[in-house]
Motif scaffolding. Sequence first.
Motif, short mmCIF file in Angstrom:
data_model
loop_
_atom_site.label_atom_id
_atom_site.label_comp_id
_atom_site.label_asym_id
_atom_site.label_seq_id
_atom_site.Cartn_x
_atom_site.Cartn_y
_atom_site.Cartn_z
N ARG A 103 8.27 65.19 52.69
CA ARG A 103 9.69 65.40 52.90
C ARG A 103 10.16 64.82 54.22
O ARG A 103 11.24 64.23 54.30
N SER A 104 9.36 64.96 55.26
CA SER A 104 9.78 64.54 56.59
C SER A 104 9.70 63.04 56.80
O SER A 104 10.27 62.52 57.76
N THR A 105 8.99 62.34 55.92
CA THR A 105 8.78 60.91 56.14
C THR A 105 8.99 60.08 54.89
O THR A 105 8.45 58.98 54.78
N TRP A 106 9.79 60.56 53.97
CA TRP A 106 9.96 59.85 52.69
C TRP A 106 10.53 58.45 52.91
O TRP A 106 10.38 57.58 52.06
N TYR A 107 11.22 58.24 54.02
CA TYR A 107 11.89 56.97 54.28
C TYR A 107 11.02 55.97 55.03
O TYR A 107 11.48 54.87 55.38
N PHE A 108 9.77 56.32 55.28
CA PHE A 108 8.84 55.41 55.94
C PHE A 108 8.17 54.52 54.90
O PHE A 108 7.60 55.01 53.92
N GLN A 109 8.18 53.24 55.12
CA GLN A 109 7.55 52.32 54.18
C GLN A 109 6.06 52.63 53.99
O GLN A 109 5.51 52.44 52.91
N GLY A 110 5.43 53.10 55.06
CA GLY A 110 4.00 53.37 55.00
C GLY A 110 3.60 54.48 54.05
O GLY A 110 2.41 54.62 53.73
N GLU A 111 4.59 55.28 53.60
CA GLU A 111 4.29 56.35 52.66
C GLU A 111 4.04 55.80 51.24
O GLU A 111 3.58 56.53 50.37
#
Length: 125
Positions: A103-111
Amino acid sequence: VQLQASGGGLVQAGGSLRLSCAASGFTFDDYAIGWFRQAPGKEREGVSCIRSGGRITYYADSVKGRFTISNDNAKKTVYLQMNSLKPEDTAVYYCAAGRFVRRSTWYFQGEYAYWGQGTQVTVSS
């Protein structure tokens, strides 16, 4: 693994488009699907994400209230309905799949481990 994005095009400001992301080669229900976009000269940014079988969705502030993400598990396809489009929405839109998107990093490409080829969205003023 394959992600096929489609549905882009040229539209006037205030118009609508629906993007599709067709997935294959992995267990669809186990992955979150995100939409990202990249405008000329800008960094790629997260637009929206859907996970947990469609029960959880996330949106960037810039598209909240205008874009809606949804999925069709039977078709293994995720949609991004884009309404009230603005010229600043012009970009290449990519879909991506990630198994452990948080939830906290859904917008990171690395996810996201897998990426589609992108579809161009152009909004004229």
